[in-house]
Design a protein around this motif. Structure first.
Motif, mmCIF file in Angstrom:
data_model
loop_
_atom_site.group_PDB
_atom_site.id
_atom_site.type_symbol
_atom_site.label_atom_id
_atom_site.label_comp_id
_atom_site.label_asym_id
_atom_site.label_seq_id
_atom_site.Cartn_x
_atom_site.Cartn_y
_atom_site.Cartn_z
ATOM 1 N N UNK A 265 0.838 -1.201 0.000
ATOM 2 C CA UNK A 265 0.000 0.000 0.000
ATOM 3 C C UNK A 265 0.877 1.257 0.000
ATOM 4 N N UNK A 266 0.677 2.153 -0.975
ATOM 5 C CA UNK A 266 1.474 3.384 -1.011
ATOM 6 C C UNK A 266 0.964 4.391 0.011
ATOM 7 N N UNK A 267 1.883 5.099 0.662
ATOM 8 C CA UNK A 267 1.473 6.163 1.568
ATOM 9 C C UNK A 267 1.053 7.378 0.753
ATOM 10 N N UNK A 268 0.115 8.160 1.325
ATOM 11 C CA UNK A 268 -0.286 9.386 0.657
ATOM 12 C C UNK A 268 -1.720 9.351 0.166
ATOM 13 N N UNK A 269 -2.161 10.510 -0.344
ATOM 14 C CA UNK A 269 -3.513 10.686 -0.878
ATOM 15 C C UNK A 269 -3.377 11.256 -2.287
ATOM 16 N N UNK A 270 -4.078 10.664 -3.241
ATOM 17 C CA UNK A 270 -3.847 10.974 -4.648
ATOM 18 C C UNK A 270 -5.152 11.269 -5.372
ATOM 19 N N UNK A 271 -5.102 12.251 -6.283
ATOM 20 C CA UNK A 271 -6.246 12.572 -7.145
ATOM 21 C C UNK A 271 -5.723 12.845 -8.545
ATOM 22 N N UNK A 272 -6.299 12.170 -9.544
ATOM 23 C CA UNK A 272 -5.899 12.436 -10.925
ATOM 24 C C UNK A 272 -6.712 13.604 -11.470
ATOM 25 N N UNK A 273 -6.154 14.312 -12.439
ATOM 26 C CA UNK A 273 -6.860 15.464 -13.012
ATOM 27 C C UNK A 273 -7.391 15.162 -14.406
#
Length: 529
Positions: A265-273
């Motif tokens: 599991x990767x750390x962090x929070x991600x949103x694609x544009x």
């Protein structure tokens, strides 16, 4: 919960491991200094702040507290709201764009301080937030956003990689943001609020507001609340007050899935544009690290078969992370204002005793908390640096006028197209658990066959402004593409601005009836003792 179930009734994971108190409905007239409508993050935080300031506060919730938009969130606590700062500089200028960032970080700081002050066990975890692109065009937008960060002195790192197996052209990181369990956090605020003497009434729907020397909120069960200030913290304002908010916002749906992944599991929070939009964040469930994966945004009522969106997310999650177990899936509805900045403050220029907060554009954790701070300031008569930026009565010619015309043209198109749509399906062809637009005695109707085989037939004309609703198979609701109203399979209002149910059509009716005939019949039935 049986995770091997058929996924016909999507439920968010947040309520699964949270014990929330229950409250009675309001059965008699009462009064308070302040009445708040809506039991999500904005309403509960506002109630807590005002009770702490010594105000007598009553909070009304139509259903259960924390069961609406807040209960369906991704629960990211961040000032990184997608691509926003470049656009804010362009339309508002650097000073106001900077105020937007400061306001979000003030809300962030309040939340972190509250967690520490009360030692709230809500999985509060500092993590970086990241927006990323998958196309060259998207990469230029990310670069523009990075340049906006530099102008506004927002800490950010521009890179071209992600810590998981997905091709990207650019990514922009905002350091030291946070994720948490929203219901555990807000359950603690509910406790503080009631300890301070605040009152909560569930199952009490606010239906109207009468203005006079005192404000009077009317409820669906006949009881009334008299108050000096009325605050609408419901997702869509329960009272419009000639602010025409239905024409100044549009509703979008998005989808989320909780999985136990096969890969690290990767750390962090991600949103694609870029399309299709994707959102990713870590979480914990039953003591194990999991992933929340979502996206598939579309305007309410305008999507293809909504079950497709869950399948698309599941396919993406399986491809990118592998799925050891699928745990939960759910969807959310969010409102976006004409200029993408929330409406927080007096409902109109001339009415400073009725306050609203709406249009959080999927970023409700900081915006909802910020709204609570500003609303509390208004009631206590305190000025804020941020009041002017978020004031609902603002109206920018660019982009507001363009968005206003586009939104209302879209409504006109739906009004016409829905009435002219040719329908071939018949209600008798439906399977159990299936809903569709059908033809019934020569007219368009909405049909759903429940698990017992009972057919529910409805007029598909939205009771707000007459657009035609469409079936949402994933949520089993009838959704309006014009202003985002939603109704249950049997016609009850799930979400406004509509406040009246869809009209039921009797299967025994010998001749076809018009919408107005059905409406008159239903009203007559409701008037009977």
């Amino acid at each position: 919960m049986d995770h091997k179930q058929e996924w016909t009734r999507p439920e968010p994971m947040w309520r699964e491991d949270t014990d929330l108190p229950t409250f009675d409905s309001l059965e008699e007239n009462t009064s308070a200094d302040v009445a708040i409508v809506g039991g999500g993050i904005t309403g509960i935080t506002t109630a807590y702040l005002l009770a702490k300031a010594g105000k007598q506060v009553i909070l009304l919730e139509a259903d259960r507290i924390l069961n609406g938009t807040t209960g369906h969130t991704t629960a990211k606590v961040t000032a990184q709201h997608g691509l926003i700062y470049h656009e804010l500089i362009k339309h508002f200028g650097e000073e106001k764009a900077s105020l937007y960032y400061q306001a979000q970080m003030n809300a962030f700081g309040f939340m972190e301080e509250t967690v520490n002050k009360y030692n709230i066990q809500c999985d509060w975890t500092k993590e970086d937030a990241c927006i990323f692109s998958t196309t060259e065009k998207g990469a230029q937008k990310v670069t523009n956003e990075y340049e906006a960060y530099q102008k506004l002195n927002i800490p950010g790192d521009l890179t071209d990689s992600l810590p998981f197996d997905m091709e990207t052209t650019s990514s922009l990181v905002m350091k030291d943001q946070a994720r948490f369990h929203p219901l555990k956090y807000l359950a603690a605020l509910v406790d503080r609020f009631t300890e301070l003497g605040g009152q909560i009434f569930e199952g009490t729907k606010a239906t109207d507001l009468k203005e006079g020397e005192q404000l009077e909120i009317e409820t669906g069960n006949g009881s009334k609340v008299t108050c000096q200030y009325a605050i609408s913290c419901s997702h869509f304002p329960f009272y419009d007050g000639k602010g025409f908010y239905f024409s100044r916002m549009y509703a979008e749906r998005s989808y989320l899935m909780a999985i136990e992944p096969e890969r690290e599991i990767p750390k962090g929070m991600y949103v694609s544009i870029d399309e299709p939009k994707r959102t990713i964040r870590t979480a914990e469930y039953n003591g194990k690290p999991i992933l929340l994966v979502g996206g598939e945004n579309h305007k309410t009522g305008d999507g293809i078969d909504t079950s497709f969106h869950y399948r698309a997310i599941e396919e993406f999650a399986a491809q990118t992370f592998g799925i050891k177990e699928k745990l939960f899936q759910w969807s959310a509805q969010d409102l976006t204002t004409l200029d993408k900045v929330p409406y927080i403050g007096p409902i109109t220029r001339k009415n400073n005793r009725v306050l609203i907060a709406t249009g959080f554009r999927k970023w409700g954790m900081t915006n909802g908390t910020l709204a609570a701070q500003l609303l509390s300031d208004y009631v206590r008569g305190e000025e804020s640096l941020f009041h002017e930026l978020f004031k609902p009565s603002r109206f920018k010619a660019d982009p507001s006028m363009k968005q206003f015309l586009s939104q209302n043209f879209d409504v006109a198109v739906h009004l016409v197209e829905g009435k002219l749509e040719l329908v071939a399906d018949r209600p008798e062809r439906l399977k159990k658990g299936e809903g569709k637009i059908v033809q019934w005695r020569g007219e368009r109707a909405g049909a759903f066959k429940d698990e017992d085989g009972e057919l529910h037939l409805l007029d598909t004309t939205c009771t707000h402004m007459g657009c035609e609703v469409d079936w949402n198979s994933a949520e089993r609701t009838w959704d309006c593409p014009c202003h985002g109203s939603r109704f249950s399979y049997d016609g009850k209002v799930v979400e406004g601005p509509a406040d009246q149910p869809l009209m039921k059509i009797s299967l025994e009716e010998p001749t076809p009836r018009s919408y107005m005939d059905i409406k008159k019949s239903n009203e007559e039935q409701q008037d009977q003792p």
